[in-house]
Design a protein around this motif. Structure first.
Motif, short mmCIF file in Angstrom:
data_model
loop_
_atom_site.label_atom_id
_atom_site.label_comp_id
_atom_site.label_asym_id
_atom_site.label_seq_id
_atom_site.Cartn_x
_atom_site.Cartn_y
_atom_site.Cartn_z
N ARG A 1 0.85 -1.19 0.00
CA ARG A 1 0.00 0.00 0.00
C ARG A 1 0.88 1.23 0.00
N VAL A 2 0.28 2.37 -0.41
CA VAL A 2 1.05 3.61 -0.52
C VAL A 2 0.33 4.72 0.22
N VAL A 3 1.09 5.48 1.00
CA VAL A 3 0.57 6.70 1.62
C VAL A 3 1.24 7.86 0.90
N VAL A 4 0.44 8.70 0.21
CA VAL A 4 1.01 9.87 -0.46
C VAL A 4 0.92 11.04 0.50
N LEU A 5 2.07 11.61 0.82
CA LEU A 5 2.13 12.70 1.78
C LEU A 5 2.41 13.98 1.01
N TYR A 6 1.66 15.05 1.32
CA TYR A 6 1.96 16.33 0.71
C TYR A 6 1.96 17.41 1.79
N ALA A 7 3.09 18.11 1.94
CA ALA A 7 3.22 19.23 2.88
C ALA A 7 2.71 18.84 4.27
N GLY A 8 3.03 17.61 4.68
CA GLY A 8 2.71 17.19 6.04
C GLY A 8 1.31 16.63 6.23
N PRO B 1 -3.99 0.89 -2.19
CA PRO B 1 -3.11 -0.23 -2.54
C PRO B 1 -2.23 0.20 -3.71
N ALA B 2 -1.00 -0.32 -3.74
CA ALA B 2 -0.03 0.15 -4.74
C ALA B 2 -0.58 0.01 -6.16
N THR B 3 -1.21 -1.14 -6.46
CA THR B 3 -1.69 -1.34 -7.82
C THR B 3 -2.78 -0.32 -8.17
N HIS C 1 -9.37 2.66 -0.30
CA HIS C 1 -8.79 3.78 -1.03
C HIS C 1 -9.31 5.08 -0.43
N LEU C 2 -8.41 5.90 0.12
CA LEU C 2 -8.80 7.17 0.76
C LEU C 2 -8.15 8.34 0.04
#
Lengths: 319, 315
Positions: free
Chosen positions: A224-231, A238-240, A311-312
């Motif tokens: 899974r991936v957490v995309v972080l932007y400016a904190g 999920p990555a796919t 998916h959030l």
């Protein structure tokens, strides 16, 4: 997620002591047993800060103001500094970007593994030595008994990172945090280290929190991936799912900005502007000044909401 | 690898010693005017002048004089004192233990207290303890050692009567007497250099504490004491050891003055006496002796480097 979470971070917020400018704000995500979660974002997005906050190793100038960090049922944020120290190395371990500077230059690499075994796992010294040599072999170092006596400067970059991994695994942690573990290495060595991490994950069911800006590494390793932007968390998927159908404009821009080895050659698409720094954060959605989809509603901060199964997304433009 | 390193440093030291010995040899010519005329008063007869010139070997050709000088050095002979009824080597060896014990005591005081104060200040970085320790260090640095020596004599010897005002008791005679006679001069000499070491230890330790491997040690969950003693301190020691080499030179120079203040019959007093009386062979021998001790200490420092930091052995 079929098994229980190893780590649950909820509403984690940090600020600069001096100016009380927030750095991380309301960061929420979890990592399941044996799962690899990648935390991605540009430089300055707060990825490394998040790793250090989970480790309880925030620099003096920064403090946690809210949120919980629950590891195996215990909230680290509620523990004293001494109690967190007792958990570090045992329950959670960390490897760093620069294996050369992260290893003590005047201590033999074997000793740097042995100290974890004797002091954190309580092994007697002869057993610790044997175990350290076994670990060096396990992380793919040839002639481990010989290399046990080497100093860090006598090893290659890849071997140093293997030593770091061996030292991190020495205390048998539930969670390994890897902060840009391959960034400082040659491309061929990067692939070897990623292979090693994948093997370890499979063999010992290690939960891995992978901090990276390299989407290639994410594709290789992450569940899974957490995309972080400016904190702030922009998107969790999920990555796919993320690679196929990212929803947040920032995630999409991030994916569009990477070079492709396959398919038609196309121009790289940079993301205009830069990540705002602490103290200069725009009100509302922090990506608004760089976003092509921005509307008036973006003046208030978008909540993280479901955009599909598991998916959030935090974006007003995504329904 | 360590042996090769040692030989390289030994070669360097030999070259420096050769240069110093050349300088000592040239001393007789470097003083303004005729060395023999300086030694004798104006009323000396030409016969007396010629006799002294011959006794000093100054009537021979420069080359012959140089050969005689190095020939003597090779056999460990430094010539005869003009005033003391003995050879220069004897005079130096007699006083050597006194000066060495004074310097060693001062060095021990400076290193132990300087390093502890510096490391303590670094750990208390920005706090009141840091400011207090660095204030004391700055005071120690700023105060001349002879002034501190005189102050100690006034307060602790004349005022409180805890220590003798001067003189020297050999360690073979009485250990307590030796310690009592050495405490004040050792402190006066050591405290001024302590400040230097403390400041270096503090900045070196602060630098090391900010490095990545200290964070790694924290990430391993090691205890604070293990991180400081096993990880930070050995790395911080390299610059501190360098300073110790420099400090030893300053202590040897400072002992000349402190021996005067405390009437200690060491090498320093011998050299000062020789300079005042223009006893050239003793001045030359003293110069060589001081240079030799200094080179030896720096050789030990270089070796310590290699022991502390394995990367140095490659350089």
């Amino acid at each position: 997620m079929t098994t229980g979470p190893v780590l649950v971070v909820d509403g984690l917020t940090t600020e600069l002591r001096r100016t009380t400018a927030t750095i991380l704000e309301g960061v929420t995500f979890s990592i399941a047993e044996g799962e690899t979660v990648a935390v991605v974002g540009e430089s300055g997005s707060g990825k490394s800060m998040l790793a250090l906050a989970v480790m309880g190793l925030l620099p003096r100038a920064i403090r946690r103001t809210a949120g919980s960090i629950v590891l195996g049922g215990t909230d680290l944020a509620a523990l004293s500094a001494g109690e967190v120290r007792a958990r570090r190395g045992r329950d959670l371990a960390m490897i760093f970007q620069e294996p050369l500077s992260a290893l003590n230059p005047v201590m033999r690499v074997g000793t740097q593994i042995v100290e974890v075994l004797t002091r954190r796992r309580g092994l007697p010294s002869h057993a610790a030595r044997a175990e350290a040599i076994r670990l060096l072999g396990r992380v793919g170092i040839a002639r481990p008994a010989e290399r046990f006596r080497a100093f860090p400067h006598e090893l290659s970059g890849g071997m140093r990172q293997r030593v770091m991994i061996a030292a991190a695994l020495a205390a048998q942690p539930r969670l390994l945090i890897a902060d840009e573990p391959t960034t400082a290495l040659d491309v061929t060595v990067q692939a070897q280290i990623l292979d090693l991490l994948r093997d370890l994950k499979r063999d010992i069911g290690l939960a891995l929190m992978l901090i990276t800006h390299d989407l290639g590494v994410v594709a290789e390793l992450a569940d899974r991936v957490v995309v972080l932007y400016a904190g702030r968390v922009a998107e969790i998927a999920p990555a796919t799912t993320l690679f196929d159908s990212a929803r947040h404009p920032y995630s999409r821009a991030l994916l569009a900005s990477r070079p492709r080895a396959h398919g038609p050659r196309s121009a790289l698409v940079p993301i205009e502007g830069a990540v705002p720094t602490a103290g200069t954060m725009p009100a509302g959605c922090r990506f608004r000044p760089r976003c092509s989809l921005a509307t008036v509603s973006c003046a208030s901060p978008p909540p993280l909401h479901a955009a599909g199964p598991d998916h959030l997304v935090a974006c007003w433009a995504v329904q | 690898m360590l042996v090769a390193f040692l030989f390289r440093r030994l070669g360097g030291a030999a070259v420096v010693f050769l240069l110093v010995s050349m300088l000592a040899f040239l001393l007789v010519w470097l003083i303004p005017g005729d060395a023999v005329a300086v030694l004798l008063d104006a009323a000396a007869s030409p016969e007396e002048t010629a006799r002294l010139r011959a006794a000093l070997g100054l009537d021979r050709s420069p080359l012959a004089q140089m050969l005689a000088w190095y020939g003597g050095l090779a056999r460990g002979q430094l010539g005869h004192s003009l005033l003391l009824n003995r050879s220069v080597a004897e005079a130096l060896l007699e006083r050597l233990p006194i000066t060495l014990s004074l310097t060693a005591l001062a060095l021990a005081i400076a290193v132990v207290f300087g390093t502890s104060a510096g490391v303590g200040a670094a750990l208390a970085h920005g706090g009141w303890l840091d400011q207090l320790l660095m204030g004391v260090a700055l005071f120690g640095l700023s105060v001349p050692d002879f002034w501190l020596g005189l102050l100690f004599i006034i307060v602790f010897a004349l005022g409180l009567g805890w220590f003798p005002t001067g003189g020297f008791v050999p360690i073979s005679e009485s250990l307590a007497g030796w310690a009592r006679s050495m405490t004040l001069p050792g402190l006066a000499l050591g405290l001024t250099q302590m400040g230097f070491i403390a400041r270096m230890a503090r900045s070196s330790m602060l630098d090391v504490l900010g490095q990545d491997f200290v964070r790694t040690a924290e990430a391993k969950g090691l205890s604070r004491s293990r991180i400081i003693l096993a990880h930070a301190l050995p790395n911080a020691m390299v610059p501190i050891v360098t300073v110790i080499g420099i400090v030893t030179g300053a202590l040897l120079g400072g002992s000349v003055v402190i021996e005067q203040v405390f009437s200690i019959p060491g090498v320093g007093r011998l050299i000062v006496g020789a300079i005042l009386a223009r006893d050239f062979p003793v001045i030359q021998g003293g110069l060589l002796f001081l240079a030799g001790v200094y080179l030896l200490v720096n050789l030990i420092v270089d070796l310590l480097y290699a022991v502390i930091d394995p990367r140095v052995r490659l350089a």
